[in-house]
Enzyme design. Sequence first.
Site: not given
Ligand code: AMP
Length: 282
Positions: A31-32, A37
């Site tokens: 989230g956030n 995402h």
């Molecule tokens: P998180 O919410 O941080 O657990 O991330 C969820 C998914 O979004 C994971 O697969 C991350 O690798 C991807 N993600 C987060 N930030 C980025 C970004 N800047 N560019 C591409 N994918 C991202």
Amino acid sequence: MRTLRDIPALREALDAVRRRDQRIALVPTMGNLHDGHLALVESARRHADVVVTTIFVNPMQFGAGEDLAAYPRTLEMDQAQLEAAGCDLLFAPDTAALYPRGLASQTQVRVPGVSEGLCGGSRPGHFDGVATVVSILFNLVQPHLACFGEKDYQQLAVIRKLVADLHFPIEVVGVPIVRAEDGLALSSRNGYLSAAERQAAPMLYRTLCRARDALEAGEAPEPVLAEAGEALRAAGFAPDYLELRATDLGPVTAATRDAVLLAAARLGPARLIDNLTLTLPS
Ligand code: AMP
């Protein structure tokens, strides 16, 4: 877009999708949401008929003293963004829904090898938590494919091995890093930065770019990495690691061409990670 909070409702919604023979894509998140995402959601939409995004701040992947309590929870804003991005189903369970018997006795999944070192070294148990929750989500959603960001390079490698080793019939799609205009990789944790820290933060990307250019020009890795570490410290970062690996995260040998530079560094209250792939000269 429908938001589902419990497992029976999710199963029922997905049974209907499967009866229609539609392809399902899964996008797991905490989230956030930001444009990184949303790039995963867009990629999922291109590959499938129905996009399921999950929002779950997974306590199992946070270590003692990490930011589990402080992690930003912004469900309403996330829902609006997902709706606009064309997500079909949002699954946002609470901890008791995913771990009804409690965390202490929860069956865990461990992915040896690729989970060790790098973020696995500075965050012991982190990837066990990731592999466990992703396995649960794979079993609940049974997607045809799942999208993960290349920003979390080691996590993507862990998921690919998890899928291979446990024979999940799921295609893993890696999505390129989405960056702010100044180069900083988008991350929910960027919100922890003060204005001054946010200004300094793109130094992580710039330092990796400089090191990549030097390595691609044939400079020896050891001094290049040492200089990059110094540059980060001078900019106010406390590096956790700065490493050159083969793209499969194995060690770089004389035969390695496809490599990746990976870094994690603390800046004020935030732990930032980034990576760049590169081609080493022969
Ligand atoms: P998180 O919410 O941080 O657990 O991330 C969820 C998914 O979004 C994971 O697969 C991350 O690798 C991807 N993600 C987060 N930030 C980025 C970004 N800047 N560019 C591409 N994918 C991202």
